[in-house]
Write a protein that holds these residues in place. Sequence first.
Motif, PDB file in Angstrom:
ATOM      1  N   ILE A   1     -10.320  45.945  16.047  1.00 28.22           N
ATOM      2  CA  ILE A   1      -9.534  46.564  17.065  1.00 28.22           C
ATOM      3  C   ILE A   1      -9.041  45.555  18.103  1.00 28.22           C
ATOM      4  O   ILE A   1     -10.104  44.960  18.882  1.00 28.22           O
ATOM      5  N   GLY A   2      -7.940  45.162  18.407  1.00 30.83           N
ATOM      6  CA  GLY A   2      -7.545  44.408  19.508  1.00 30.83           C
ATOM      7  C   GLY A   2      -7.817  45.028  20.943  1.00 30.83           C
ATOM      8  O   GLY A   2      -6.633  45.486  21.542  1.00 30.83           O
ATOM      9  N   MET A   3      -8.967  45.006  21.458  1.00 32.74           N
ATOM     10  CA  MET A   3      -8.882  45.620  22.735  1.00 32.74           C
ATOM     11  C   MET A   3      -8.386  44.775  23.788  1.00 32.74           C
ATOM     12  O   MET A   3      -8.132  45.211  24.834  1.00 32.74           O
ATOM     13  N   GLU A   4      -8.439  43.495  23.573  1.00 34.13           N
ATOM     14  CA  GLU A   4      -7.939  42.436  24.416  1.00 34.13           C
ATOM     15  C   GLU A   4      -8.678  42.360  25.642  1.00 34.13           C
ATOM     16  O   GLU A   4      -9.200  41.046  26.045  1.00 34.13           O
TER      17      GLU A   4
ATOM     18  N   SER B   1     -17.076  52.362  11.399  1.00 30.39           N
ATOM     19  CA  SER B   1     -17.277  51.189  12.185  1.00 30.39           C
ATOM     20  C   SER B   1     -16.295  50.365  12.785  1.00 30.39           C
ATOM     21  O   SER B   1     -15.137  50.513  12.061  1.00 30.39           O
ATOM     22  N   TYR B   2     -16.358  49.470  13.742  1.00 28.92           N
ATOM     23  CA  TYR B   2     -15.302  48.761  14.225  1.00 28.92           C
ATOM     24  C   TYR B   2     -15.861  47.547  15.067  1.00 28.92           C
ATOM     25  O   TYR B   2     -16.862  47.179  15.177  1.00 28.92           O
ATOM     26  N   GLN B   3     -14.897  46.422  15.370  1.00 26.91           N
ATOM     27  CA  GLN B   3     -15.128  45.225  15.715  1.00 26.91           C
ATOM     28  C   GLN B   3     -14.182  45.038  16.920  1.00 26.91           C
ATOM     29  O   GLN B   3     -12.905  45.520  16.619  1.00 26.91           O
ATOM     30  N   PHE B   4     -14.249  44.443  17.930  1.00 24.01           N
ATOM     31  CA  PHE B   4     -13.618  44.226  18.846  1.00 24.01           C
ATOM     32  C   PHE B   4     -12.924  42.762  19.007  1.00 24.01           C
ATOM     33  O   PHE B   4     -13.684  41.874  18.565  1.00 24.01           O
ATOM     34  N   PHE B   5     -11.822  42.513  19.290  1.00 26.33           N
ATOM     35  CA  PHE B   5     -11.239  41.101  19.744  1.00 26.33           C
ATOM     36  C   PHE B   5     -10.724  41.216  21.308  1.00 26.33           C
ATOM     37  O   PHE B   5     -10.352  41.867  21.781  1.00 26.33           O
ATOM     38  N   TYR B   6     -11.328  40.120  21.871  1.00 26.99           N
ATOM     39  CA  TYR B   6     -11.427  39.884  23.125  1.00 26.99           C
ATOM     40  C   TYR B   6     -10.281  38.685  23.497  1.00 26.99           C
ATOM     41  O   TYR B   6     -10.490  37.680  22.845  1.00 26.99           O
ATOM     42  N   LEU B   7      -9.220  38.897  24.483  1.00 28.76           N
ATOM     43  CA  LEU B   7      -8.417  37.751  24.551  1.00 28.76           C
ATOM     44  C   LEU B   7      -8.865  37.119  25.879  1.00 28.76           C
ATOM     45  O   LEU B   7      -8.429  37.475  26.816  1.00 28.76           O
ATOM     46  N   VAL B   8      -9.497  35.891  25.566  1.00 19.95           N
ATOM     47  CA  VAL B   8      -9.746  35.069  26.733  1.00 19.95           C
ATOM     48  C   VAL B   8      -8.453  34.493  27.513  1.00 19.95           C
ATOM     49  O   VAL B   8      -7.769  34.103  26.726  1.00 19.95           O
TER      50      VAL B   8
END
Length: 216
Positions: A52-55, A87-94
């Motif tokens: 998931i691109g939570m950003e 289940s899921y994983q996050f992507f954070y956009l720095v």
Amino acid sequence: MEPSPVCVTLYVERYLPSCESIGSFARITDIGPKSDEELQRLKSAGFDGLTIGMETADEEALQFMNKGYGKKDILVQCGRLEQAGISYQFFYLVGISGKGRGAEGAKATAEVCNQLHPKLVGANMLTIYPDSELYQEIRKGNWQRSGEKEKYMEMKTLVEHLAIETEFAAMGASNAVQLYGVLPRDKTKLLAVLDEITGSVDEKELEHYRKNLRHL
């Protein structure tokens, strides 16, 4: 018409019988329209492991970037995934919070992650290309980009404030320096590497990498 997830599962079972689960990319806004029953059917059909691109969980940044969701939506929708056993994983956009606001965005994101159970929190660096809408906003003076070292300081803030057991990774092409660790076990090691980057790597060197990044 695109095949339904259940149809996809049938094809996977037929041609890849050794496959144990099916993962996919998703947005927070993809979860809301699905009922709890539909999420449970997806789980039963083999879908497990969403990326998931939570950003970010920075409300101001999410609104400015027209993401279509807020911090509460992340908590609610990912909580529904957990209830369904997906289940899921996050992507954070720095860098998405802009110049001078990275620490604020990182803290807000860690606060949300700490209330959930992502298998991984991955960090990617915001890279802005001249044909993007955000580039035009910069030219209009409506938004300022973070410096490269500033982004690594933001990443450090995120790692510092994550208080859950999860994997942390900064492995994509957008990252000039590749990082991976398991939290909380490797927190000290990760923070030491990030300190070294901000303390010894030249800003111009990092800028050169960003400007010559042809693809993500």
